[in-house]
Design a protein around this motif. Structure first.
Motif, mmCIF file in Angstrom:
data_model
loop_
_atom_site.group_PDB
_atom_site.id
_atom_site.type_symbol
_atom_site.label_atom_id
_atom_site.label_comp_id
_atom_site.label_asym_id
_atom_site.label_seq_id
_atom_site.Cartn_x
_atom_site.Cartn_y
_atom_site.Cartn_z
ATOM 1 N N SER A 32 0.883 -1.264 -0.003
ATOM 2 C CA SER A 32 -0.141 -0.217 -0.164
ATOM 3 C C SER A 32 0.895 1.256 -0.172
ATOM 4 C CB SER A 32 -0.980 0.241 1.193
ATOM 5 O OG SER A 32 -0.310 0.079 2.422
ATOM 6 N N GLN A 33 0.325 2.257 -0.531
ATOM 7 C CA GLN A 33 0.962 3.697 -0.570
ATOM 8 C C GLN A 33 -0.102 4.842 -0.860
ATOM 9 O OE1 GLN A 33 4.567 4.139 -0.618
ATOM 10 N NE2 GLN A 33 4.007 6.317 -0.513
ATOM 11 N N THR A 34 0.289 5.663 -0.075
ATOM 12 C CA THR A 34 -0.429 7.046 -0.208
ATOM 13 C C THR A 34 0.286 8.096 -1.246
ATOM 14 O OG1 THR A 34 -1.270 6.969 2.015
ATOM 15 C CG2 THR A 34 -1.256 8.908 0.966
ATOM 16 N N VAL A 35 -0.288 8.341 -2.237
ATOM 17 C CA VAL A 35 0.325 9.307 -3.403
ATOM 18 C C VAL A 35 -0.594 10.699 -3.210
ATOM 19 C CG1 VAL A 35 0.775 9.705 -5.818
ATOM 20 C CG2 VAL A 35 0.824 7.355 -4.699
ATOM 21 N N VAL A 40 -7.778 8.288 -10.644
ATOM 22 C CA VAL A 40 -6.330 8.234 -11.061
ATOM 23 C C VAL A 40 -6.323 8.218 -12.576
ATOM 24 C CG1 VAL A 40 -5.529 7.306 -8.783
ATOM 25 C CG2 VAL A 40 -5.954 5.903 -10.868
ATOM 26 N N THR A 41 -5.061 8.369 -13.028
ATOM 27 C CA THR A 41 -4.787 8.094 -14.590
ATOM 28 C C THR A 41 -3.639 6.933 -14.500
ATOM 29 O OG1 THR A 41 -2.986 9.747 -14.674
ATOM 30 C CG2 THR A 41 -5.432 10.308 -15.348
ATOM 31 N N ILE A 42 -3.685 5.993 -15.574
ATOM 32 C CA ILE A 42 -2.633 4.972 -15.644
ATOM 33 C C ILE A 42 -2.262 5.454 -17.017
ATOM 34 C CG2 ILE A 42 -2.401 2.625 -15.577
ATOM 35 C CD1 ILE A 42 -3.272 3.312 -13.087
ATOM 36 N N ASN A 43 -0.753 5.602 -17.125
ATOM 37 C CA ASN A 43 -0.326 6.116 -18.290
ATOM 38 C C ASN A 43 -1.052 7.005 -18.946
ATOM 39 O OD1 ASN A 43 1.906 4.423 -17.902
ATOM 40 N ND2 ASN A 43 1.481 2.804 -19.194
ATOM 41 N N THR A 96 5.830 10.715 -5.652
ATOM 42 C CA THR A 96 5.679 12.060 -5.373
ATOM 43 C C THR A 96 4.225 12.458 -4.808
ATOM 44 O OG1 THR A 96 4.772 12.924 -7.667
ATOM 45 C CG2 THR A 96 7.199 12.575 -7.711
ATOM 46 N N ASP A 97 4.035 13.782 -4.722
ATOM 47 C CA ASP A 97 2.656 13.963 -4.243
ATOM 48 C C ASP A 97 1.438 13.745 -5.299
ATOM 49 O OD1 ASP A 97 2.814 16.282 -5.968
ATOM 50 O OD2 ASP A 97 2.701 17.827 -4.233
ATOM 51 N N SER A 98 1.910 13.591 -6.648
ATOM 52 C CA SER A 98 0.717 13.346 -7.659
ATOM 53 C C SER A 98 1.182 12.500 -8.480
ATOM 54 C CB SER A 98 0.573 14.586 -8.296
ATOM 55 O OG SER A 98 1.912 14.996 -9.204
ATOM 56 N N THR A 99 2.374 11.573 -8.306
ATOM 57 C CA THR A 99 2.726 10.514 -9.218
ATOM 58 C C THR A 99 3.554 9.446 -8.574
ATOM 59 O OG1 THR A 99 4.734 11.362 -9.757
ATOM 60 C CG2 THR A 99 2.965 11.912 -11.413
ATOM 61 N N ALA A 100 3.081 7.986 -9.178
ATOM 62 C CA ALA A 100 3.985 7.120 -8.815
ATOM 63 C C ALA A 100 4.187 5.922 -9.813
ATOM 64 C CB ALA A 100 3.345 6.386 -7.626
ATOM 65 N N SER A 121 5.825 -1.653 -15.669
ATOM 66 C CA SER A 121 5.874 -0.557 -15.196
ATOM 67 C C SER A 121 4.765 0.310 -15.703
ATOM 68 C CB SER A 121 7.100 0.158 -14.953
ATOM 69 O OG SER A 121 7.793 -0.339 -14.177
ATOM 70 N N ALA A 122 4.104 1.020 -15.032
ATOM 71 C CA ALA A 122 3.038 1.886 -15.736
ATOM 72 C C ALA A 122 2.881 3.009 -14.487
ATOM 73 C CB ALA A 122 1.596 1.394 -15.738
ATOM 74 N N LYS A 123 2.652 4.124 -15.272
ATOM 75 C CA LYS A 123 2.983 5.710 -14.127
ATOM 76 C C LYS A 123 1.191 5.970 -13.925
ATOM 77 C CE LYS A 123 5.423 8.595 -14.538
ATOM 78 N NZ LYS A 123 6.687 8.728 -13.589
#
Length: 285
Positions: free
Chosen positions: A32-35, A81-84, A149-153, A165-167
């Protein structure tokens, strides 16, 4: 003791009174991760290589893979969110993928209990292309979230000699701005309600202070109209009339305005009639 245990096993009493937990071939895991202000959680199972050839063999190319083992891998997103770069709404999805030699297809499916046999493309929420690269050997299949970051992972999974990997993108600033605006509106509504209460009790000076604070936070037809009523009660029709007219304009975009419209129009008419008559300035000859 052995005779008693044997008797319990034969009778089924042991099975009914206790559950025997055995290890799964592929162990359960989570990450888990908070972005920014968005929580991302992934639940999955971790198959091991165990000396096998994985991609192109155990996991065929160009076929849908459940991207893990045992039950479906699940990802939960607390916000959109967005994925790529492609939008994915908040919620829980199963993760599937279609491996290839280089570029993979990453799939987010609405059926969170789907298997490779029950998977349906019609239930896909999103399909995106994801980059695959060579990787140092990874024995146990792994998900991770990196480069936060505060808006990406980066959403990554690795196994054997591959890393995919995907953004992930999150509109953190936009969400915070919306939260601030909502907080200001909620606060303005609270102060406006308090101003209306004090107006009804005849405490006009206190009511006007609260109305000014409410209007200062965010202008709505409700708080502008409240302030106009307070000023009218104070016989300040010069300021009350334009405020009431402004409330009429603001109300045009509010679905609940109809209930107030007649009262505001009536106030404008009555207060306009009470405005002081301005003597025209005589021109000098």
């Amino acid at each position: 003791m052995k005779k008693i245990l044997l008797a319990l096993l034969v009778s089924g009493s042991f099975a009914a009174s206790a559950q025997l937990r055995l290890p799964q071939p592929s162990s359960a895991a989570s990450v888990s991760q908070t972005v920014g202000t968005t929580d991302i959680a992934i639940k999955y199972s971790r198959p091991n290589v165990r000396g096998r050839e994985i991609f192109g063999a155990l996991v065929p190319y160009d076929k849908v893979w459940r991207t893990g083992a045992n039950a479906a891998t699940q990802i939960t997103l607390s916000n959109d969110v967005t994925i790529n770069g492609q939008k994915l709404a908040a919620g829980t999805y199963s993760i599937f993928s279609i491996p290839s030699q280089s570029e993979w297809t990453l799939i987010f499916n609405k059926d969170i209990t789907a298997s490779e046999q029950s998977y349906s493309q019609e239930k896909d929420a999103l399909r995106v292309k994801a980059s695959a690269s060579g990787n140092a050997k990874v024995e146990s299949f792994s998900f991770d979230l990196s480069d936060i970051t505060d808006s990406t992972a980066n959403l990554n999974f690795s196994w054997a000699d591959k890393k995919v990997s995907a953004k992930i993108g999150v509109e953190t600033t936009k969400m915070i701005e919306a939260a601030i605006a909502k907080a200001a509106t909620d606060n303005a509504n609270t102060m406006n309600n308090a101003a209306g209460f004090l107006l009804g009790k005849g405490k006009l000076e206190q009511a006007l202070k609260l109305a000014n604070s409410s209007v200062g936070a965010v202008e709505t037809f409700r708080n502008v109209w409240t302030k106009a009523q307070i000023l009218a009660k104070m016989n300040n029709f010069v300021e009350a009339v334009p405020l009431a007219q402004k409330a009429l304009e603001l109300g045009k975009s509010d679905a609940n305005f109809g209930f107030f419209k007649d009262a505001i129009e009536k106030g404008v008419a009555e207060w306009t009639a009470k405005l002081p008559v301005m003597n025209p300035i005589k021109k000098k000859k």
